[in-house]
Motif scaffolding. Structure first.
Motif, PDB file in Angstrom:
ATOM      1  N   THR A 287     -38.140  11.315 -72.191  1.00 13.97           N
ATOM      2  CA  THR A 287     -37.111  12.095 -72.889  1.00 13.97           C
ATOM      3  C   THR A 287     -36.242  11.186 -73.742  1.00 13.97           C
ATOM      4  N   MET A 288     -35.847  10.051 -73.195  1.00 11.31           N
ATOM      5  CA  MET A 288     -34.984   9.130 -73.941  1.00 11.31           C
ATOM      6  C   MET A 288     -35.738   8.471 -75.097  1.00 11.31           C
ATOM      7  N   ARG A 289     -37.010   8.177 -74.898  1.00 13.24           N
ATOM      8  CA  ARG A 289     -37.809   7.615 -76.000  1.00 13.24           C
ATOM      9  C   ARG A 289     -37.879   8.608 -77.147  1.00 13.24           C
ATOM     10  N   ARG A 290     -38.130   9.868 -76.825  1.00 14.46           N
ATOM     11  CA  ARG A 290     -38.228  10.889 -77.862  1.00 14.46           C
ATOM     12  C   ARG A 290     -36.872  11.139 -78.519  1.00 14.46           C
ATOM     13  N   LEU A 291     -35.803  11.030 -77.748  1.00 12.72           N
ATOM     14  CA  LEU A 291     -34.469  11.219 -78.317  1.00 12.72           C
ATOM     15  C   LEU A 291     -34.195  10.182 -79.392  1.00 12.72           C
ATOM     16  N   ILE A 292     -34.450   8.920 -79.099  1.00 10.31           N
ATOM     17  CA  ILE A 292     -34.100   7.889 -80.071  1.00 10.31           C
ATOM     18  C   ILE A 292     -34.987   7.986 -81.303  1.00 10.31           C
ATOM     19  N   HIS A 293     -36.243   8.402 -81.137  1.00  3.57           N
ATOM     20  CA  HIS A 293     -37.109   8.600 -82.298  1.00  3.57           C
ATOM     21  C   HIS A 293     -36.627   9.786 -83.130  1.00  3.57           C
ATOM     22  N   THR A 294     -36.088  10.802 -82.472  1.00  2.85           N
ATOM     23  CA  THR A 294     -35.523  11.948 -83.188  1.00  2.85           C
ATOM     24  C   THR A 294     -34.318  11.525 -84.012  1.00  2.85           C
ATOM     25  N   ILE A 295     -33.471  10.668 -83.440  1.00  7.19           N
ATOM     26  CA  ILE A 295     -32.287  10.188 -84.156  1.00  7.19           C
ATOM     27  C   ILE A 295     -32.691   9.359 -85.369  1.00  7.19           C
ATOM     28  N   VAL A 296     -33.669   8.466 -85.184  1.00 10.59           N
ATOM     29  CA  VAL A 296     -34.136   7.636 -86.298  1.00 10.59           C
ATOM     30  C   VAL A 296     -34.714   8.512 -87.399  1.00 10.59           C
ATOM     31  N   SER A 297     -35.501   9.508 -87.026  1.00  7.04           N
ATOM     32  CA  SER A 297     -36.082  10.422 -88.021  1.00  7.04           C
ATOM     33  C   SER A 297     -34.991  11.229 -88.715  1.00  7.04           C
TER      34      SER A 297
ATOM     35  N   THR B 209     -23.425   6.511 -77.311  1.00  2.00           N
ATOM     36  CA  THR B 209     -22.464   5.981 -78.279  1.00  2.00           C
ATOM     37  C   THR B 209     -22.419   6.919 -79.477  1.00  2.00           C
ATOM     38  N   ASP B 210     -21.416   6.751 -80.319  1.00  2.00           N
ATOM     39  CA  ASP B 210     -21.263   7.682 -81.444  1.00  2.00           C
ATOM     40  C   ASP B 210     -22.354   7.533 -82.494  1.00  2.00           C
ATOM     41  N   GLY B 211     -23.168   6.474 -82.393  1.00  2.00           N
ATOM     42  CA  GLY B 211     -24.310   6.357 -83.287  1.00  2.00           C
ATOM     43  C   GLY B 211     -25.330   7.455 -83.071  1.00  2.00           C
ATOM     44  N   ILE B 212     -25.309   8.097 -81.910  1.00  2.00           N
ATOM     45  CA  ILE B 212     -26.194   9.230 -81.619  1.00  2.00           C
ATOM     46  C   ILE B 212     -25.662  10.501 -82.279  1.00  2.00           C
ATOM     47  N   THR B 213     -24.449  10.873 -81.958  1.00  2.00           N
ATOM     48  CA  THR B 213     -23.908  12.147 -82.430  1.00  2.00           C
ATOM     49  C   THR B 213     -23.454  12.105 -83.887  1.00  2.00           C
ATOM     50  N   GLU B 214     -23.177  10.908 -84.402  1.00  2.00           N
ATOM     51  CA  GLU B 214     -22.729  10.806 -85.793  1.00  2.00           C
ATOM     52  C   GLU B 214     -23.858  10.444 -86.755  1.00  2.00           C
ATOM     53  N   ALA B 215     -25.093  10.500 -86.279  1.00  2.00           N
ATOM     54  CA  ALA B 215     -26.236  10.348 -87.185  1.00  2.00           C
ATOM     55  C   ALA B 215     -26.214  11.499 -88.190  1.00  2.00           C
ATOM     56  N   ARG B 216     -26.573  11.209 -89.439  1.00  2.00           N
ATOM     57  CA  ARG B 216     -26.514  12.220 -90.501  1.00  2.00           C
ATOM     58  C   ARG B 216     -27.880  12.390 -91.152  1.00  2.00           C
ATOM     59  N   ASP B 217     -28.208  13.648 -91.470  1.00  2.00           N
ATOM     60  CA  ASP B 217     -29.454  13.907 -92.189  1.00  2.00           C
ATOM     61  C   ASP B 217     -29.227  13.721 -93.690  1.00  2.00           C
ATOM     62  N   ALA B 218     -30.232  14.053 -94.497  1.00  2.00           N
ATOM     63  CA  ALA B 218     -30.142  13.833 -95.946  1.00  2.00           C
ATOM     64  C   ALA B 218     -29.009  14.614 -96.584  1.00  2.00           C
TER      65      ALA B 218
END
Length: 383
Positions: A353-363, A317-326
């Protein structure tokens, strides 16, 4: 066999929270000093003792940088300082680990027997979890919002595998998600997979997602084609929630031949990965978002693609690619592609891989997601 018999008795009586006591009593029969069930939390960050475990008998184990965590992430046994950890797998779904304490490293035959015990414990957890809330109490580390409760209660397990083909998914924020959902089903040689992104947030979004998800399942179970399934969902959304819409990717994979067919209803195209490279995206969208289809005179277009063994498709979903950093920079499709290729290139299992992906997005968003972020990966191997 006595240990097995005691555990098997729980199939006909008892709750999930009764398992820790029975397992502790069975540990000496297995040559162990202690045995404890540790379940992974919803955020997949730590392993916690199953509710009913006596207090003080075991500590919480983090997933990162611990032997218990490695047993969970690699699905392989781990031994250190008198402790043996075995993964708890229900099919391909990772539930947590089974922790044993021994005075000495057990013999190979004993370790093999313990794998059977771990498989039995996983089956008991999966079958008894619905007769009480012990598993939910263990997995939740904070209160879950009602919208998320509604969605999680309707989703299939995060990971499923059959005949070499695997589908695995992740959702965040796990305690607040309300507008995203995924589904899959394996029927004969056909694997159905879908990802939905509903407009809005909270209870209203979860209600629309509920309608979408169940209309999808009804159409699938009624034997409708992809195009007719799309039309059916579109019709029901328009009738029940005028003006609302849901973007979706709905696909069918022939697991025998690798033939993949899908419809994108206003949704981003999946990543197409092969041999360490990103291939051109499939045409998207093929129709308007669900709920707005009446505005387009032509029927939904079905795109077909022949997969090769080892190919992977990443739906998101676009919540993955549209995540923004500081600084406001988008995570983007290119960074998503680089992440997936790097992880898979290292031989990291798909669920990890998917677990690490979502943690990367949250970070990436400093722990505060602006939108629901959901992704699912489909890997095909010829069977």
């Amino acid at each position: 066999m006595e240990a097995v018999r005691r555990l098997m008795d729980l199939r006909h009586r008892g709750r999930a929270e009764d398992l820790p006591v029975v397992l502790a009593e069975a540990a000496p029969l297995l040559g162990a000093d202690a045995a404890v069930v540790l379940l992974v939390d919803y955020g997949q960050e730590a392993l916690h003792p199953l509710r009913g475990t006596p207090l003080g008998t075991v500590t919480v184990r983090t997933v990162e940088d611990t032997p218990a965590g490695r047993a969970f992430t690699t699905a392989e046994q781990q031994w250190e300082d008198g402790f043996l950890w075995l993964p708890l797998l229900h099919g391909a779904e990772r539930l947590g680990v089974l922790e044993f304490r021994f005075t000495a490293y057990p013999a190979e035959a004993t370790r093999h027997d313990l794998e059977i015990i771990a498989a039995l414990v996983a089956e008991l957890i999966a079958s008894r979890r619905f007769y009480g809330d012990a598993v939910e109490h263990t997995r939740r580390r904070m209160p879950m919002q009602l919208a998320a409760e509604i969605i999680w209660n309707q989703l299939p397990p995060l990971t499923f595998a059959v005949d070499g083909t695997m589908v695995t998914a992740v959702l965040e924020p796990c305690y607040e998600v309300g507008g995203d959902a995924f589904d899959y089903a394996a029927n004969g040689d056909t694997l159905h997979v879908a990802l939905f992104d509903t407009v809005g947030h909270g209870i209203s979004a979860s209600a629309l997602t509920t309608l979408t998800l169940n209309t999808y399942r009804n159409a699938r179970r009624s034997g409708l084609s992809l195009a007719d399934t799309c039309r059916s969902i579109d019709k029901w959304i328009r009738a029940q929630y005028p003006g609302a819409f849901v973007t979706a990717l709905m696909g069918e994979l022939d697991m025998a031949s690798g033939s993949y067919r899908r419809i994108s209803a206003g949704h981003p195209a999946e990543l197409f990965l092969r041999d360490g490279q990103t291939l051109p995206q499939l045409p998207t969208p093929n129709t308007l978002p669900l709920g707005l289809g009446h505005m387009l005179p032509r029927p939904p277009e079905v795109v077909e693609q022949q997969l090769e063994p080892g190919d992977a498709l990443v739906l998101y979903t676009d919540g993955i690619t549209e995540a923004r950093d500081a600084s406001g920079e988008l995570f983007g499709v290119e960074q998503l592609s680089d992440f997936m290729l790097d992880s898979l290139g290292r031989g990291t299992p798909a669920p990890e891989t998917m677990r690490r992906l979502i943690h990367t997005i949250v970070s990436y968003e400093q722990g505060e997601l602006r939108d629901d972020a959901t992704a699912a990966m489909l890997q095909w191997r010829r069977h």
